[in-house]
Motif scaffolding. Structure first.
Motif, mmCIF file in Angstrom:
data_model
loop_
_atom_site.group_PDB
_atom_site.id
_atom_site.type_symbol
_atom_site.label_atom_id
_atom_site.label_comp_id
_atom_site.label_asym_id
_atom_site.label_seq_id
_atom_site.Cartn_x
_atom_site.Cartn_y
_atom_site.Cartn_z
ATOM 1 N N SER A 24 9.636 -3.283 14.866
ATOM 2 C CA SER A 24 9.595 -3.356 13.149
ATOM 3 C C SER A 24 8.179 -3.272 12.950
ATOM 4 C CB SER A 24 10.068 -5.060 12.761
ATOM 5 O OG SER A 24 11.417 -5.546 13.535
ATOM 6 N N ALA A 25 8.053 -2.353 11.684
ATOM 7 C CA ALA A 25 6.838 -2.003 11.229
ATOM 8 C C ALA A 25 6.903 -1.714 9.930
ATOM 9 C CB ALA A 25 6.369 -0.843 11.926
ATOM 10 N N LEU A 26 5.721 -1.905 9.218
ATOM 11 C CA LEU A 26 5.534 -1.490 7.728
ATOM 12 C C LEU A 26 4.042 -1.242 7.359
ATOM 13 C CD1 LEU A 26 3.938 -4.068 5.895
ATOM 14 C CD2 LEU A 26 6.022 -5.403 6.497
ATOM 15 N N ILE A 27 4.198 -0.436 6.294
ATOM 16 C CA ILE A 27 2.946 -0.135 5.818
ATOM 17 C C ILE A 27 3.056 -0.368 3.973
ATOM 18 C CG2 ILE A 27 3.305 2.130 5.344
ATOM 19 C CD1 ILE A 27 0.120 2.778 5.932
ATOM 20 N N ARG A 28 1.996 -1.118 3.706
ATOM 21 C CA ARG A 28 2.274 -1.884 2.359
ATOM 22 C C ARG A 28 0.791 -1.542 1.545
ATOM 23 N NH1 ARG A 28 1.045 -7.356 0.448
ATOM 24 N NH2 ARG A 28 2.690 -7.628 -1.278
ATOM 25 N N PHE A 29 0.789 -1.464 0.407
ATOM 26 C CA PHE A 29 -0.274 -1.502 -0.703
ATOM 27 C C PHE A 29 -0.290 -2.820 -1.359
ATOM 28 C CE2 PHE A 29 -2.264 -0.609 -4.671
ATOM 29 C CZ PHE A 29 -3.657 -0.010 -4.115
ATOM 30 N N ASP A 30 -1.372 -3.466 -1.649
ATOM 31 C CA ASP A 30 -1.284 -4.647 -2.502
ATOM 32 C C ASP A 30 -2.013 -4.558 -3.528
ATOM 33 O OD1 ASP A 30 -1.446 -7.089 -3.567
ATOM 34 O OD2 ASP A 30 -1.595 -8.428 -1.412
ATOM 35 N N HIS B 86 -10.353 -5.092 -2.176
ATOM 36 C CA HIS B 86 -10.809 -4.367 -0.933
ATOM 37 C C HIS B 86 -9.640 -4.305 0.171
ATOM 38 C CE1 HIS B 86 -14.519 -3.711 -2.942
ATOM 39 N NE2 HIS B 86 -14.710 -5.141 -2.735
ATOM 40 N N ASN B 87 -9.648 -3.549 0.991
ATOM 41 C CA ASN B 87 -8.525 -3.450 2.114
ATOM 42 C C ASN B 87 -7.210 -3.814 1.403
ATOM 43 O OD1 ASN B 87 -10.546 -2.871 4.038
ATOM 44 N ND2 ASN B 87 -10.879 -5.110 4.324
ATOM 45 N N GLN B 88 -6.972 -2.783 0.493
ATOM 46 C CA GLN B 88 -5.457 -2.920 -0.105
ATOM 47 C C GLN B 88 -4.153 -2.383 0.599
ATOM 48 O OE1 GLN B 88 -6.858 -0.660 -3.518
ATOM 49 N NE2 GLN B 88 -6.494 -2.589 -4.601
ATOM 50 N N TRP B 89 -4.464 -1.981 1.822
ATOM 51 C CA TRP B 89 -3.426 -1.146 2.728
ATOM 52 C C TRP B 89 -3.299 -2.102 3.830
ATOM 53 C CZ3 TRP B 89 -0.105 2.487 1.382
ATOM 54 C CH2 TRP B 89 -0.468 3.246 0.262
ATOM 55 N N THR B 90 -2.017 -2.444 4.198
ATOM 56 C CA THR B 90 -1.797 -3.257 5.164
ATOM 57 C C THR B 90 -0.778 -2.681 6.255
ATOM 58 O OG1 THR B 90 -1.966 -5.400 4.124
ATOM 59 C CG2 THR B 90 -0.898 -5.510 6.208
ATOM 60 N N PHE B 91 -0.896 -2.576 7.571
ATOM 61 C CA PHE B 91 0.013 -1.903 8.716
ATOM 62 C C PHE B 91 0.252 -3.128 9.450
ATOM 63 C CE2 PHE B 91 1.135 -0.384 12.527
ATOM 64 C CZ PHE B 91 2.370 0.397 12.412
ATOM 65 N N ALA B 92 1.498 -3.381 9.585
ATOM 66 C CA ALA B 92 1.937 -4.339 10.611
ATOM 67 C C ALA B 92 3.088 -4.126 11.592
ATOM 68 C CB ALA B 92 2.212 -5.927 9.963
ATOM 69 N N ALA B 93 3.268 -4.397 12.789
ATOM 70 C CA ALA B 93 4.068 -4.172 13.716
ATOM 71 C C ALA B 93 4.361 -5.303 14.747
ATOM 72 C CB ALA B 93 3.893 -2.758 14.365
#
Length: 88
Positions: free
Chosen positions: A34-40, A45-52
Motif C-alpha cells: 500500500s502506497a501513497l504520495i500526498r501534498f499538504d 516546508h516538506n509538504q510532500w509525503t510518500f508512505a508505503a
C-alpha cells in the motif's frame, strides 16, 4: 443555461503529465504494498509525503520532502534499502 453534471474532463495524452509516478504506485500495489504520495498545503516546508507499507517491506516507510520528485525518489531508495527490487 445548463448546469455542469460533475463530469470529469477527458484526459489529454499530450498534456505533458508524467506517467511514471502512477506506474510506480500501480506496480507497488501489484506487489501487495500500500502506497501513497500526498501534498499538504498546511505545512510550510516538506509538504510532500510518500508512505508505503505491507507486501515485501519489513517495516513501513515514510518520507517528507519539499518536492514531489525528491519525495518519491527518497521513498524508493528507502524501499530498495529493505531489499525491494523496483524496476523503475
Amino acid at each position: 443555461m445548463t448546469r455542469a453534471k460533475n463530469r470529469l474532463p477527458k484526459p489529454d495524452p499530450d498534456s505533458g503529465i508524467e506517467d511514471v509516478p502512477l506506474l510506480i504506485l500501480e506496480w507497488l500495489g501489484e506487489q501487495g504494498i500500500s502506497a501513497l504520495i500526498r501534498f499538504d498545503a498546511e505545512r510550510p516546508h516538506n509538504q510532500w509525503t510518500f508512505a508505503a507499507s505491507g507486501g515485501a517491506l519489513s517495516h513501513p516507510i515514510r518520507n517528507d520532502s519539499a518536492s514531489a520528485n525528491t519525495c518519491l525518489n527518497n521513498g524508493l531508495a528507502l524501499m530498495r534499502a529493505q531489499g525491494l527490487n523496483i524496476p523503475f
